[in-house]
Scaffold this motif. Structure first.
Motif, PDB file in Angstrom:
ATOM      1  N   UNK A   1      14.184  -3.184 -16.923  1.00 51.91           N
ATOM      2  CA  UNK A   1      14.786  -3.888 -15.786  1.00 51.91           C
ATOM      3  C   UNK A   1      14.425  -3.190 -14.480  1.00 51.91           C
ATOM      4  N   UNK A   2      14.495  -1.857 -14.498  1.00 54.15           N
ATOM      5  CA  UNK A   2      14.110  -1.089 -13.308  1.00 54.15           C
ATOM      6  C   UNK A   2      12.658  -1.368 -12.930  1.00 54.15           C
ATOM      7  N   UNK A   3      11.752  -1.316 -13.922  1.00 50.74           N
ATOM      8  CA  UNK A   3      10.332  -1.529 -13.659  1.00 50.74           C
ATOM      9  C   UNK A   3      10.080  -2.931 -13.112  1.00 50.74           C
ATOM     10  N   UNK A   4      10.737  -3.929 -13.704  1.00 48.45           N
ATOM     11  CA  UNK A   4      10.572  -5.303 -13.237  1.00 48.45           C
ATOM     12  C   UNK A   4      11.081  -5.462 -11.807  1.00 48.45           C
ATOM     13  N   UNK A   5      12.191  -4.805 -11.496  1.00 49.86           N
ATOM     14  CA  UNK A   5      12.733  -4.893 -10.136  1.00 49.86           C
ATOM     15  C   UNK A   5      11.808  -4.233  -9.124  1.00 49.86           C
ATOM     16  N   UNK A   6      11.183  -3.117  -9.503  1.00 52.97           N
ATOM     17  CA  UNK A   6      10.242  -2.439  -8.603  1.00 52.97           C
ATOM     18  C   UNK A   6       9.033  -3.329  -8.317  1.00 52.97           C
ATOM     19  N   UNK A   7       8.429  -3.867  -9.374  1.00 53.97           N
ATOM     20  CA  UNK A   7       7.235  -4.704  -9.213  1.00 53.97           C
ATOM     21  C   UNK A   7       7.564  -5.974  -8.429  1.00 53.97           C
ATOM     22  N   UNK A   8       8.701  -6.595  -8.758  1.00 51.26           N
ATOM     23  CA  UNK A   8       9.095  -7.825  -8.074  1.00 51.26           C
ATOM     24  C   UNK A   8       9.374  -7.567  -6.599  1.00 51.26           C
ATOM     25  N   UNK A   9      10.146  -6.518  -6.317  1.00 49.86           N
ATOM     26  CA  UNK A   9      10.480  -6.196  -4.929  1.00 49.86           C
ATOM     27  C   UNK A   9       9.235  -5.877  -4.117  1.00 49.86           C
TER      28      UNK A   9
ATOM     29  N   UNK B   1      -4.979  10.521  -4.472  1.00 54.41           N
ATOM     30  CA  UNK B   1      -4.788   9.160  -4.985  1.00 54.41           C
ATOM     31  C   UNK B   1      -4.893   9.111  -6.503  1.00 54.41           C
ATOM     32  N   UNK B   2      -5.665  10.035  -7.083  1.00 50.52           N
ATOM     33  CA  UNK B   2      -5.784  10.064  -8.535  1.00 50.52           C
ATOM     34  C   UNK B   2      -4.723  10.915  -9.202  1.00 50.52           C
ATOM     35  N   UNK B   3      -4.446  12.093  -8.628  1.00 52.03           N
ATOM     36  CA  UNK B   3      -3.494  13.015  -9.248  1.00 52.03           C
ATOM     37  C   UNK B   3      -2.118  12.381  -9.435  1.00 52.03           C
ATOM     38  N   UNK B   4      -1.624  11.715  -8.389  1.00 52.23           N
ATOM     39  CA  UNK B   4      -0.242  11.219  -8.419  1.00 52.23           C
ATOM     40  C   UNK B   4      -0.030  10.202  -9.547  1.00 52.23           C
ATOM     41  N   UNK B   5      -0.779   9.096  -9.600  1.00 58.24           N
ATOM     42  CA  UNK B   5      -0.511   8.121 -10.680  1.00 58.24           C
ATOM     43  C   UNK B   5      -0.899   8.625 -12.060  1.00 58.24           C
ATOM     44  N   UNK B   6      -1.957   9.445 -12.166  1.00 56.92           N
ATOM     45  CA  UNK B   6      -2.367   9.926 -13.489  1.00 56.92           C
ATOM     46  C   UNK B   6      -1.266  10.771 -14.105  1.00 56.92           C
ATOM     47  N   UNK B   7      -0.791  11.754 -13.376  1.00 61.84           N
ATOM     48  CA  UNK B   7       0.219  12.649 -13.947  1.00 61.84           C
ATOM     49  C   UNK B   7       1.592  11.994 -14.001  1.00 61.84           C
ATOM     50  N   UNK B   8       1.823  11.010 -13.150  1.00 65.64           N
ATOM     51  CA  UNK B   8       3.032  10.199 -13.296  1.00 65.64           C
ATOM     52  C   UNK B   8       2.964   9.420 -14.607  1.00 65.64           C
ATOM     53  N   UNK B   9       1.762   8.945 -14.963  1.00 64.60           N
ATOM     54  CA  UNK B   9       1.582   8.248 -16.237  1.00 64.60           C
ATOM     55  C   UNK B   9       1.808   9.154 -17.428  1.00 64.60           C
ATOM     56  N   UNK B  10       1.323  10.400 -17.352  1.00 61.93           N
ATOM     57  CA  UNK B  10       1.542  11.366 -18.439  1.00 61.93           C
ATOM     58  C   UNK B  10       3.036  11.635 -18.607  1.00 61.93           C
ATOM     59  N   UNK B  11       3.713  11.911 -17.497  1.00 58.10           N
ATOM     60  CA  UNK B  11       5.157  12.181 -17.552  1.00 58.10           C
ATOM     61  C   UNK B  11       5.912  10.972 -18.071  1.00 58.10           C
ATOM     62  N   UNK B  12       5.464   9.795 -17.687  1.00 59.77           N
ATOM     63  CA  UNK B  12       6.115   8.571 -18.135  1.00 59.77           C
ATOM     64  C   UNK B  12       6.007   8.416 -19.646  1.00 59.77           C
TER      65      UNK B  12
ATOM     66  N   UNK C   1       1.199   4.620  -6.273  1.00 61.16           N
ATOM     67  CA  UNK C   1       0.996   5.677  -7.261  1.00 61.16           C
ATOM     68  C   UNK C   1       2.286   6.229  -7.830  1.00 61.16           C
ATOM     69  N   UNK C   2       3.316   6.332  -6.999  1.00 58.97           N
ATOM     70  CA  UNK C   2       4.584   6.928  -7.434  1.00 58.97           C
ATOM     71  C   UNK C   2       5.482   5.910  -8.128  1.00 58.97           C
ATOM     72  N   UNK C   3       5.502   4.680  -7.628  1.00 53.27           N
ATOM     73  CA  UNK C   3       6.480   3.713  -8.134  1.00 53.27           C
ATOM     74  C   UNK C   3       5.849   2.507  -8.839  1.00 53.27           C
ATOM     75  N   UNK C   4       4.942   1.808  -8.155  1.00 51.85           N
ATOM     76  CA  UNK C   4       4.480   0.510  -8.658  1.00 51.85           C
ATOM     77  C   UNK C   4       3.601   0.642  -9.892  1.00 51.85           C
ATOM     78  N   UNK C   5       2.585   1.520  -9.846  1.00 50.67           N
ATOM     79  CA  UNK C   5       1.700   1.681 -11.007  1.00 50.67           C
ATOM     80  C   UNK C   5       2.462   2.136 -12.248  1.00 50.67           C
ATOM     81  N   UNK C   6       3.344   3.154 -12.162  1.00 50.13           N
ATOM     82  CA  UNK C   6       4.143   3.512 -13.346  1.00 50.13           C
ATOM     83  C   UNK C   6       5.032   2.372 -13.830  1.00 50.13           C
ATOM     84  N   UNK C   7       5.574   1.584 -12.879  1.00 48.49           N
ATOM     85  CA  UNK C   7       6.410   0.453 -13.281  1.00 48.49           C
ATOM     86  C   UNK C   7       5.597  -0.580 -14.053  1.00 48.49           C
TER      87      UNK C   7
END
Length: 357
Positions: free
Chosen positions: A232-240, A206-217, A261-267
């Motif tokens: 626009x992509x990020x807003x569509x992910x959060x809204x959906x 649960x920690x590895x995925x969003x943390x390193x997704x944040x670094x890559x982002x 961790x993969x989609x919403x938090x990075x968005x």
């Protein structure tokens, strides 16, 4: 000097309030909180507050990239880790000891309000491991002392792994991102497999995925001059995701923490790292409240214990499943955490930082 993201200040505060809502309900009214005639259960699929911590991991990963100069320059591994430990460990130790003391007092008061409080006299190693930030990395450990400190423990591991990735990629003469992609995949495997072995448990994933997704982002956004389509992509992910959680939660069939961790938090990190968000939340109040969120997070359960103790000692019956009590608790938690920040976290961190120099 690292750029200040005003949007992250607000996102931290908002996420912290969500965690307070969740844990308040867990400890005081597991059947939910009434808002007027409407019962709100933070454990329900429609709110999904269990996944808020992933947002903290994503923000931490994003900022960690910039903290060590975006991973491009040489850095002192030991110096960076010392600064992280000075920032994290003192308040973790204080909060753990405070919980142990208050838990014992709660037992002596005769009513623990349904909280499983162990006789920590027999678990000195667990108290020490919690103070050192290694309680949750082993997998399968029980009982646990500081139930809400898992974020801190896994965050320390993520910091170490990230610094190792930079050193390793330079030694192998490959892009650091390849190692980070491996970490994300490793996190997904840990998450899905839930292996009860050190560094590979579900909670580690649960920690590895969003943390390193944040670094890559952070590394990826650095290269993008035009962020319009990304936003626009990020807003569509959060809204959906928000619409599905509110109206069709049963249609989300994937593991929700992994999905967040993969989609919403990075968005969310994308949206709140924009210049627009920075302008909206540039007021000094957001920065000050954001500074105390770490102390608020670590001490809010102690505050719940104190409330229970006062209720037992004074014989007061509190109507916990009520929105006024919830909002009062959130205000008290920020006040209590703010005091702990001023009298403990800030002076101790400053003192240790001076001795390091």
């Amino acid at each position: 000097m690292r750029k200040r993201y005003g949007g992250f200040d607000f996102l931290r505060i908002l996420s912290c309030c969500g965690i307070l809502f969740l844990h308040f309900s867990n400890y005081t009214c597991p059947d939910g909180v009434y808002f007027g005639q409407i019962l709100i259960d933070p454990q329900s699929d429609r709110l999904n507050l269990n996944c808020i911590v992933e947002v903290f991991f994503a923000i931490s990963g994003f900022l960690m990239y910039e903290t060590i100069q975006k991973g491009n320059d040489d850095f002192d591994f030991a110096k960076v880790m010392r600064s992280r430990l000075i920032r994290i460990i003192p308040m973790l130790t204080i909060s753990t000891l405070l919980l142990v003391i208050l838990g014992r007092l709660l037992v002596l008061s005769g009513d623990t309000h349904g909280i499983d409080i162990y006789d920590f006299h027999y678990y000195l190693w667990l108290i020490l491991s919690s103070c050192l930030g290694i309680e949750y990395i082993w997998g399968g450990i029980s009982p646990l002392v500081n139930f809400e400190s898992w974020f801190v423990d896994i965050l320390l591991v993520c910091n170490v792994l990230y610094l190792i990735s930079i050193k390793l990629s330079k030694k192998l003469k490959i892009s650091n991102r390849y190692v980070l992609y491996i970490y994300v995949i490793w996190g997904i495997i840990c998450h899905l497999g839930n292996y009860e072995v050190p560094f590979c448990s579900f909670i580690c994933g649960r920690g590895y995925v969003p943390f390193f997704a944040g670094v890559l982002l952070a590394a990826w956004l650095e290269e993008k001059k035009d962020r319009r389509y990304i936003n626009i992509y990020a807003l569509s992910v959060v809204t959906t995701y928000g619409l599905y959680m509110l109206f069709w939660p049963d249609y989300i069939i994937y593991e929700k923490p992994l999905l967040v961790g993969v989609f919403v938090a990075p968005a969310l990190v994308i949206l709140f790292s924009t210049e627009t968000a920075g302008r909206w939340f540039s007021a000094e109040i957001w920065g000050k409240l954001s500074k105390v969120t770490y102390s608020v997070y670590l001490t809010h359960v102690s505050l719940i214990y104190i409330i229970f103790l006062m209720s037992n000692l004074l014989g007061i019956k509190i109507d916990f499943p009520h929105e006024i009590i919830l909002f009062t608790f959130i205000i008290l938690a920020f006040l209590f955490g703010g005091v702990m920040y001023l009298v403990a976290e800030k002076p101790i961190t400053s003192l240790l930082s001076k001795t390091e120099k």
